[in-house]
Design a protein around this motif. Structure first.
Motif, PDB file in Angstrom:
ATOM      1  N   ALA A 156      21.175 -19.140   3.761  1.00 18.56           N
ATOM      2  CA  ALA A 156      19.964 -18.999   4.580  1.00 18.56           C
ATOM      3  C   ALA A 156      19.281 -20.347   4.793  1.00 18.56           C
ATOM      4  O   ALA A 156      19.353 -21.235   3.938  1.00 18.56           O
ATOM      5  CB  ALA A 156      19.002 -18.025   3.917  1.00 18.56           C
ATOM      6  N   ASP A 157      18.629 -20.492   5.946  1.00 18.88           N
ATOM      7  CA  ASP A 157      17.852 -21.706   6.240  1.00 18.88           C
ATOM      8  C   ASP A 157      16.467 -21.625   5.586  1.00 18.88           C
ATOM      9  O   ASP A 157      15.900 -22.621   5.166  1.00 18.88           O
ATOM     10  CB  ASP A 157      17.654 -21.858   7.752  1.00 18.88           C
ATOM     11  N   TYR A 158      15.923 -20.415   5.568  1.00 15.22           N
ATOM     12  CA  TYR A 158      14.551 -20.228   5.076  1.00 15.22           C
ATOM     13  C   TYR A 158      14.490 -19.035   4.130  1.00 15.22           C
ATOM     14  O   TYR A 158      15.310 -18.125   4.211  1.00 15.22           O
ATOM     15  CB  TYR A 158      13.595 -19.961   6.239  1.00 15.22           C
ATOM     16  N   ARG A 159      13.483 -19.031   3.260  1.00 19.35           N
ATOM     17  CA  ARG A 159      13.228 -17.832   2.460  1.00 19.35           C
ATOM     18  C   ARG A 159      11.778 -17.403   2.664  1.00 19.35           C
ATOM     19  O   ARG A 159      10.870 -18.232   2.818  1.00 19.35           O
ATOM     20  CB  ARG A 159      13.553 -18.054   0.982  1.00 19.35           C
ATOM     21  N   LEU A 160      11.601 -16.081   2.695  1.00 22.23           N
ATOM     22  CA  LEU A 160      10.260 -15.500   2.846  1.00 22.23           C
ATOM     23  C   LEU A 160       9.810 -15.033   1.478  1.00 22.23           C
ATOM     24  O   LEU A 160      10.514 -14.266   0.809  1.00 22.23           O
ATOM     25  CB  LEU A 160      10.333 -14.275   3.759  1.00 22.23           C
ATOM     26  N   GLU A 161       8.663 -15.496   1.042  1.00 24.39           N
ATOM     27  CA  GLU A 161       8.122 -15.018  -0.231  1.00 24.39           C
ATOM     28  C   GLU A 161       6.607 -14.979  -0.147  1.00 24.39           C
ATOM     29  O   GLU A 161       6.002 -15.598   0.723  1.00 24.39           O
ATOM     30  CB  GLU A 161       8.591 -15.894  -1.398  1.00 24.39           C
ATOM     31  N   GLY A 162       6.007 -14.248  -1.048  1.00 24.15           N
ATOM     32  CA  GLY A 162       4.556 -14.144  -0.979  1.00 24.15           C
ATOM     33  C   GLY A 162       3.969 -13.383  -2.143  1.00 24.15           C
ATOM     34  O   GLY A 162       4.629 -13.215  -3.184  1.00 24.15           O
ATOM     35  N   ASN A 163       2.756 -12.962  -1.953  1.00 21.77           N
ATOM     36  CA  ASN A 163       2.096 -12.175  -2.993  1.00 21.77           C
ATOM     37  C   ASN A 163       1.003 -11.304  -2.404  1.00 21.77           C
ATOM     38  O   ASN A 163       0.528 -11.558  -1.300  1.00 21.77           O
ATOM     39  CB  ASN A 163       1.539 -13.090  -4.095  1.00 21.77           C
ATOM     40  N   ILE A 164       0.655 -10.281  -3.146  1.00 18.34           N
ATOM     41  CA  ILE A 164      -0.482  -9.443  -2.753  1.00 18.34           C
ATOM     42  C   ILE A 164      -1.453  -9.418  -3.935  1.00 18.34           C
ATOM     43  O   ILE A 164      -1.050  -9.189  -5.075  1.00 18.34           O
ATOM     44  CB  ILE A 164      -0.054  -8.027  -2.285  1.00 18.34           C
ATOM     45  N   ALA A 165      -2.711  -9.717  -3.636  1.00 15.55           N
ATOM     46  CA  ALA A 165      -3.735  -9.747  -4.683  1.00 15.55           C
ATOM     47  C   ALA A 165      -4.873  -8.821  -4.278  1.00 15.55           C
ATOM     48  O   ALA A 165      -5.005  -8.466  -3.101  1.00 15.55           O
ATOM     49  CB  ALA A 165      -4.256 -11.170  -4.838  1.00 15.55           C
ATOM     50  N   SER A 166      -5.671  -8.420  -5.234  1.00 12.83           N
ATOM     51  CA  SER A 166      -6.807  -7.552  -4.904  1.00 12.83           C
ATOM     52  C   SER A 166      -8.021  -7.893  -5.748  1.00 12.83           C
ATOM     53  O   SER A 166      -7.893  -8.437  -6.851  1.00 12.83           O
ATOM     54  CB  SER A 166      -6.437  -6.083  -5.105  1.00 12.83           C
ATOM     55  N   ILE A 167      -9.180  -7.584  -5.208  1.00 18.56           N
ATOM     56  CA  ILE A 167     -10.436  -7.679  -5.967  1.00 18.56           C
ATOM     57  C   ILE A 167     -11.084  -6.303  -5.874  1.00 18.56           C
ATOM     58  O   ILE A 167     -11.283  -5.780  -4.765  1.00 18.56           O
ATOM     59  CB  ILE A 167     -11.369  -8.757  -5.371  1.00 18.56           C
ATOM     60  N   VAL A 168     -11.356  -5.717  -7.006  1.00 17.57           N
ATOM     61  CA  VAL A 168     -11.952  -4.373  -7.023  1.00 17.57           C
ATOM     62  C   VAL A 168     -13.357  -4.467  -7.612  1.00 17.57           C
ATOM     63  O   VAL A 168     -13.545  -5.056  -8.689  1.00 17.57           O
ATOM     64  CB  VAL A 168     -11.094  -3.399  -7.882  1.00 17.57           C
ATOM     65  N   LYS A 169     -14.319  -3.913  -6.911  1.00 15.16           N
ATOM     66  CA  LYS A 169     -15.710  -3.881  -7.395  1.00 15.16           C
ATOM     67  C   LYS A 169     -16.189  -2.438  -7.361  1.00 15.16           C
ATOM     68  O   LYS A 169     -15.921  -1.715  -6.401  1.00 15.16           O
ATOM     69  CB  LYS A 169     -16.607  -4.751  -6.501  1.00 15.16           C
ATOM     70  N   LYS A 170     -16.909  -2.087  -8.446  1.00 13.42           N
ATOM     71  CA  LYS A 170     -17.427  -0.718  -8.499  1.00 13.42           C
ATOM     72  C   LYS A 170     -18.910  -0.740  -8.815  1.00 13.42           C
ATOM     73  O   LYS A 170     -19.355  -1.543  -9.658  1.00 13.42           O
ATOM     74  CB  LYS A 170     -16.706   0.073  -9.606  1.00 13.42           C
ATOM     75  N   SER A 171     -19.662   0.126  -8.167  1.00 15.37           N
ATOM     76  CA  SER A 171     -21.056   0.363  -8.562  1.00 15.37           C
ATOM     77  C   SER A 171     -21.153   1.856  -8.883  1.00 15.37           C
ATOM     78  O   SER A 171     -20.139   2.566  -8.829  1.00 15.37           O
ATOM     79  CB  SER A 171     -21.990  -0.021  -7.417  1.00 15.37           C
ATOM     80  N   SER A 172     -22.353   2.316  -9.180  1.00 12.62           N
ATOM     81  CA  SER A 172     -22.489   3.741  -9.509  1.00 12.62           C
ATOM     82  C   SER A 172     -22.162   4.618  -8.306  1.00 12.62           C
ATOM     83  O   SER A 172     -21.752   5.763  -8.451  1.00 12.62           O
ATOM     84  CB  SER A 172     -23.907   4.017  -9.996  1.00 12.62           C
ATOM     85  N   SER A 173     -22.333   4.058  -7.105  1.00 10.85           N
ATOM     86  CA  SER A 173     -22.118   4.895  -5.913  1.00 10.85           C
ATOM     87  C   SER A 173     -20.955   4.440  -5.030  1.00 10.85           C
ATOM     88  O   SER A 173     -20.539   5.186  -4.155  1.00 10.85           O
ATOM     89  CB  SER A 173     -23.401   4.919  -5.080  1.00 10.85           C
ATOM     90  N   LEU A 174     -20.454   3.220  -5.244  1.00  7.22           N
ATOM     91  CA  LEU A 174     -19.431   2.694  -4.341  1.00  7.22           C
ATOM     92  C   LEU A 174     -18.236   2.103  -5.082  1.00  7.22           C
ATOM     93  O   LEU A 174     -18.387   1.590  -6.191  1.00  7.22           O
ATOM     94  CB  LEU A 174     -20.011   1.582  -3.458  1.00  7.22           C
ATOM     95  N   LYS A 175     -17.076   2.161  -4.433  1.00  6.38           N
ATOM     96  CA  LYS A 175     -15.908   1.423  -4.910  1.00  6.38           C
ATOM     97  C   LYS A 175     -15.395   0.594  -3.739  1.00  6.38           C
ATOM     98  O   LYS A 175     -15.148   1.147  -2.649  1.00  6.38           O
ATOM     99  CB  LYS A 175     -14.817   2.373  -5.404  1.00  6.38           C
ATOM    100  N   ASP A 176     -15.297  -0.697  -3.947  1.00  4.83           N
ATOM    101  CA  ASP A 176     -14.854  -1.591  -2.884  1.00  4.83           C
ATOM    102  C   ASP A 176     -13.567  -2.287  -3.320  1.00  4.83           C
ATOM    103  O   ASP A 176     -13.503  -2.870  -4.402  1.00  4.83           O
ATOM    104  CB  ASP A 176     -15.947  -2.633  -2.603  1.00  4.83           C
ATOM    105  N   VAL A 177     -12.555  -2.202  -2.485  1.00  3.55           N
ATOM    106  CA  VAL A 177     -11.279  -2.862  -2.786  1.00  3.55           C
ATOM    107  C   VAL A 177     -10.955  -3.842  -1.661  1.00  3.55           C
ATOM    108  O   VAL A 177     -11.004  -3.483  -0.482  1.00  3.55           O
ATOM    109  CB  VAL A 177     -10.114  -1.853  -2.922  1.00  3.55           C
ATOM    110  N   TYR A 178     -10.660  -5.073  -2.047  1.00  6.39           N
ATOM    111  CA  TYR A 178     -10.281  -6.111  -1.086  1.00  6.39           C
ATOM    112  C   TYR A 178      -8.845  -6.527  -1.405  1.00  6.39           C
ATOM    113  O   TYR A 178      -8.545  -6.885  -2.551  1.00  6.39           O
ATOM    114  CB  TYR A 178     -11.245  -7.296  -1.225  1.00  6.39           C
ATOM    115  N   TYR A 179      -7.974  -6.403  -0.405  1.00  2.13           N
ATOM    116  CA  TYR A 179      -6.582  -6.814  -0.583  1.00  2.13           C
ATOM    117  C   TYR A 179      -6.323  -8.076   0.231  1.00  2.13           C
ATOM    118  O   TYR A 179      -6.819  -8.199   1.359  1.00  2.13           O
ATOM    119  CB  TYR A 179      -5.616  -5.742  -0.077  1.00  2.13           C
ATOM    120  N   LYS A 180      -5.523  -8.950  -0.332  1.00  2.00           N
ATOM    121  CA  LYS A 180      -5.085 -10.121   0.438  1.00  2.00           C
ATOM    122  C   LYS A 180      -3.579 -10.281   0.273  1.00  2.00           C
ATOM    123  O   LYS A 180      -3.086 -10.462  -0.840  1.00  2.00           O
ATOM    124  CB  LYS A 180      -5.798 -11.390  -0.042  1.00  2.00           C
TER     125      LYS A 180
END
Lengths: 207, 144
Positions: A156-180
């Motif tokens: 192969a001439d090139y290779r594809l590689e990467g990663n997936i990361a997340s930040i999870v925040k929770k409060s008493s009423s909300l859950k927020d997830v950020y993926y990159k």
């Protein structure tokens, strides 16, 4: 009175047989469905918002965004021949289970369908590839002119590689997830990072 | 007097051409948009198309006339010159338009054989054909 009975009997028989035929016809309306209706097929492309964990829509959006971005990259648009790419690992750095191979499979399928690139066998497929090559070239079972030779695989001439990361925040009423999700295309010979892109996704739900 | 009349005629002609241009642009935008039901508060104000490296690039500008945030669902259909679909169904994508926001949605065609496109749109406030029986229904695409 007696004379009418023989005439009415066939008439009743005819009417009742017509009724039964009608019932049977309406009762067996042709339908290709087997089952009592508890199971339904849905749209595989629908926006999946059942929970805020990583889902099918996230996978599909990431694969689509990365593919379209890569198709516009100089590596592909300025290449004289179709570049040969291999898929390396996409690391899952989130706290949840994500089948990253499924993401790279979708990217590979879409890139392959576009016709802009070719793919070399990657590491998980290597065992099957060498097994088949050895079987054809060393078992003595195949005609010489049809058996594939060892030592002719393309690198192969090139290779594809990467990663997936997340930040999870929770409060008493909300859950927020950020993926990159980050994907990199690296020139194997030179080690140069030729293209890179990322896709961000935010999902918020009430608790 | 004669020159004033000719100036008037020229101005009227310019205005007519201007309106014709506007109506043509609106018509060409409408021909590319397929809404699932009537869009409320959201409109497509501009649509730009160009070809880059053999692939069709689309930029659509959306305008939210409401002061409320509006969730929007969209996807593209890619067609060839004969109107045949050249790519499988895209996934529906969610997008939130903030109150009074104008936002761009960009797309790149997946294959050089795509020479035309349609944008499918749905908002969660739509009275969609999917939920025609439920007049006040709100829905996410594919989730009746």
């Amino acid at each position: 009175m007696k004379s009418t009975a023989p005439h009415t009997k066939p008439a009743w028989l005819l009417l009742s047989s017509l009724f039964v035929t009608g019932c049977v016809t309406t009762g067996t309306t042709p339908s290709p469905v087997v089952g009592d209706g508890n199971v339904q097929y849905g749209d595989a492309k629908a926006v999946e918002a059942v929970t805020n964990e990583f889902g099918s829509t996230d996978l599909q959006m990431i694969a689509e965004d990365m593919t379209r971005s890569l198709l516009q990259s100089r590596v592909i648009t300025e290449s004289k021949s179709r570049p040969l790419i291999t898929i390396a690992e996409v690391k899952n750095k989130t706290s949840e289970y994500i089948d990253t191979r499924s993401i790279t499979d979708s990217i590979r399928t879409q890139l392959g369908k576009s016709g802009a690139v070719r793919f070399a066998v990657d590491i998980p497929e290597m065992q099957n590839q060498t097994d088949e090559l050895n079987r054809q070239s060393q078992s003595g079972l195949y005609k010489k002119n049809t058996s594939k030779k060892i030592g002719r695989m393309e690198g192969a001439d090139y290779r594809l590689e990467g990663n997936i990361a997340s930040i999870v925040k929770k409060s008493s009423s909300l859950k927020d997830v950020y993926y990159k999700f980050t994907l990199n295309l690296i020139n194997i010979e030179s080690g140069v990072l030729e293209w890179s892109d990322e896709k961000e996704i935010r999902k918020t739900s009430k608790r | 007097m004669k020159s004033a009349t000719s100036h008037m005629k020229y101005a009227l002609l310019c205005l007519a051409l201007l309106f014709a241009g506007f109506s043509h642009a609106a018509e060409s935008i409408a021909s590319k948009i397929e809404t699932l039901g009537e869009l409320k508060n959201i409109s497509v104000t501009s649509l730009k198309v160009r070809k880059q490296s053999g692939l069709l690039n689309i930029q659509a500008e959306f305008d939210n006339s409401s002061v409320e945030n509006q969730p929007l669902f969209y996807r593209f259909k890619w067609l060839d010159a004969s109107g045949f679909s050249v790519w499988g169904e895209e996934p529906w994508k969610p997008k939130t338009l903030y109150g009074k926001q104008k936002a761009f949605i960009n797309a790149i065609a997946p294959t050089p054989s795509a020479t035309d496109f349609r944008i499918e749109l749905q908002t969660s406030g739509n009275k969609t054909p999917m939920n025609a029986s439920d007049k006040d229904a709100t829905s996410i695409p594919g989730h009746p």
